[in-house]
Design an enzyme around this catalytic site. Structure first.
Site, PDB file in Angstrom:
ATOM      1  N   HIS A 161      36.168  -4.152  78.945  1.00  0.00           N
ATOM      2  CA  HIS A 161      35.800  -5.150  79.953  1.00  0.00           C
ATOM      3  C   HIS A 161      36.084  -6.537  79.403  1.00  0.00           C
ATOM      4  O   HIS A 161      35.852  -6.798  78.215  1.00  0.00           O
ATOM      5  CB  HIS A 161      34.306  -5.047  80.300  1.00  0.00           C
ATOM      6  CG  HIS A 161      33.941  -3.725  80.889  1.00  0.00           C
ATOM      7  ND1 HIS A 161      34.201  -3.410  82.198  1.00  0.00           N
ATOM      8  CD2 HIS A 161      33.377  -2.628  80.332  1.00  0.00           C
ATOM      9  CE1 HIS A 161      33.787  -2.166  82.432  1.00  0.00           C
ATOM     10  NE2 HIS A 161      33.287  -1.661  81.316  1.00  0.00           N
ATOM     11  N   LEU A 162      36.546  -7.395  80.293  1.00  0.00           N
ATOM     12  CA  LEU A 162      36.788  -8.787  79.900  1.00  0.00           C
ATOM     13  C   LEU A 162      35.469  -9.496  79.619  1.00  0.00           C
ATOM     14  O   LEU A 162      35.324 -10.219  78.640  1.00  0.00           O
ATOM     15  CB  LEU A 162      37.529  -9.503  81.030  1.00  0.00           C
ATOM     16  CG  LEU A 162      38.920  -8.942  81.324  1.00  0.00           C
ATOM     17  CD1 LEU A 162      39.187  -8.919  82.813  1.00  0.00           C
ATOM     18  CD2 LEU A 162      39.974  -9.716  80.585  1.00  0.00           C
ATOM     19  N   SER A 163      34.512  -9.290  80.515  1.00  0.00           N
ATOM     20  CA  SER A 163      33.194  -9.920  80.391  1.00  0.00           C
ATOM     21  C   SER A 163      32.233  -8.940  79.720  1.00  0.00           C
ATOM     22  O   SER A 163      32.630  -7.843  79.314  1.00  0.00           O
ATOM     23  CB  SER A 163      32.677 -10.288  81.790  1.00  0.00           C
ATOM     24  OG  SER A 163      32.444  -9.114  82.562  1.00  0.00           O
ATOM     25  N   ASN A 203      40.665  -5.108  91.950  1.00  0.00           N
ATOM     26  CA  ASN A 203      40.639  -6.579  91.865  1.00  0.00           C
ATOM     27  C   ASN A 203      41.257  -7.140  90.588  1.00  0.00           C
ATOM     28  O   ASN A 203      41.420  -8.350  90.464  1.00  0.00           O
ATOM     29  CB  ASN A 203      39.212  -7.126  92.048  1.00  0.00           C
ATOM     30  CG  ASN A 203      38.598  -6.686  93.362  1.00  0.00           C
ATOM     31  OD1 ASN A 203      39.189  -6.918  94.417  1.00  0.00           O
ATOM     32  ND2 ASN A 203      37.472  -6.006  93.335  1.00  0.00           N
ATOM     33  N   ASP A 250      33.750  12.002  86.684  1.00  0.00           N
ATOM     34  CA  ASP A 250      34.071  13.426  86.695  1.00  0.00           C
ATOM     35  C   ASP A 250      35.525  13.675  86.325  1.00  0.00           C
ATOM     36  O   ASP A 250      35.847  14.662  85.646  1.00  0.00           O
ATOM     37  CB  ASP A 250      33.759  14.027  88.070  1.00  0.00           C
ATOM     38  CG  ASP A 250      32.250  14.163  88.311  1.00  0.00           C
ATOM     39  OD1 ASP A 250      31.469  13.985  87.359  1.00  0.00           O
ATOM     40  OD2 ASP A 250      31.864  14.455  89.459  1.00  0.00           O
ATOM     41  N   ARG A 292      41.265 -14.942  89.792  1.00  0.00           N
ATOM     42  CA  ARG A 292      39.981 -14.451  90.273  1.00  0.00           C
ATOM     43  C   ARG A 292      38.862 -14.928  89.340  1.00  0.00           C
ATOM     44  O   ARG A 292      38.894 -14.619  88.135  1.00  0.00           O
ATOM     45  CB  ARG A 292      40.063 -12.923  90.240  1.00  0.00           C
ATOM     46  CG  ARG A 292      38.777 -12.217  90.411  1.00  0.00           C
ATOM     47  CD  ARG A 292      38.902 -10.764  89.985  1.00  0.00           C
ATOM     48  NE  ARG A 292      37.653 -10.108  90.252  1.00  0.00           N
ATOM     49  CZ  ARG A 292      37.204  -9.064  89.592  1.00  0.00           C
ATOM     50  NH1 ARG A 292      37.922  -8.515  88.633  1.00  0.00           N
ATOM     51  NH2 ARG A 292      36.050  -8.547  89.897  1.00  0.00           N
TER      52      ARG A 292
HETATM   53  C1  DQA Z   1      34.855  -6.043  84.634  1.00  0.00           C
HETATM   54  C2  DQA Z   1      33.337  -6.100  84.862  1.00  0.00           C
HETATM   55  C3  DQA Z   1      32.944  -5.433  86.166  1.00  0.00           C
HETATM   56  O1  DQA Z   1      31.536  -5.531  86.372  1.00  0.00           O
HETATM   57  C4  DQA Z   1      33.634  -6.121  87.338  1.00  0.00           C
HETATM   58  O2  DQA Z   1      33.358  -5.445  88.530  1.00  0.00           O
HETATM   59  C5  DQA Z   1      35.096  -6.278  87.135  1.00  0.00           C
HETATM   60  C6  DQA Z   1      35.614  -6.618  85.812  1.00  0.00           C
HETATM   61  C7  DQA Z   1      35.279  -6.821  83.387  1.00  0.00           C
HETATM   62  O3  DQA Z   1      36.399  -6.589  82.929  1.00  0.00           O
HETATM   63  O4  DQA Z   1      34.521  -7.646  82.869  1.00  0.00           O
HETATM   64  O5  DQA Z   1      35.877  -6.230  88.086  1.00  0.00           O
HETATM   65  O6  DQA Z   1      35.220  -4.678  84.440  1.00  0.00           O
END
Ligand code: DQA
Length: 149
Positions: free
Chosen positions: A100-102, A10, A87, A17
């Site tokens: 992670h962005l968030s 995604n 793994d 998104r």
């Molecule tokens: C993410 C956080 C994940 O929980 C989520 O499924 C994502 C993006 C982030 O970059 O914050 O697709 O990895």
């Protein structure tokens, strides 16, 4: 130094998104900024995004033999679900930084666990696109022997 940048499911939709959560910067723009930083740090980047778990696993396997020195990875949802991803990273033993962005731990309970965090050389979350840039800086610095050594 060769750095592999991997993005999971995604993240191809970044910018469109859930912009309130992930911002309006696209994945192409993230990569542009990463490439500019990589140039100033003197490292080469290869970037790949996939929505398929097995493609991610196979690209990580290839890192065993292709001269990859480090991996910067945002596994997206696979962070919380994929034993296969964990793994693969454990198998190749290439140092990696999880980004992670968030802040997943500040969101729904199912995002609180990362199946790869304990294997990571470092982890950066919550700064949007800056998470990637900080992660790249950290990874390159971790892979660069200190001047005094
Ligand atoms: C993410 C956080 C994940 O929980 C989520 O499924 C994502 C993006 C982030 O970059 O914050 O697709 O990895």
């Amino acid at each position: 130094m060769n750095i592999l940048v991997l993005d999971g499911p995604n993240l191809n939709l970044l910018g469109r998104r859930e912009p309130d959560v992930y911002g309006r910067v696209t994945l192409d723009e993230v990569r542009e900024r990463l490439h500019a930083l990589a140039e100033s740090l003197g490292c080469r980047l290869e970037c790949m995004q996939t929505n398929a778990e097995h493609v991610l696993v196979e690209r990580i396997h290839a890192a065993l033999d292709d001269g990859t020195d480090g991996i910067l990875i945002n596994p997206a949802a696979l962070t919380h679900t994929s034993v296969a991803l964990r793994d693969a990273l454990a198998a190749v033993e290439v140092p990696f930084v999880e980004v992670h962005l968030s802040v997943p731990e500040a969101r729904e309970a199912f995002r609180h666990e990362s199946l790869i965090a304990d294997l990571a050389r470092g982890r950066v979350s919550g700064f949007g696109v800056e998470s990637y840039l900080l992660g790249l800086r950290g990874l390159v610095s971790a892979l660069t022997p200190a001047a005094s050594e």
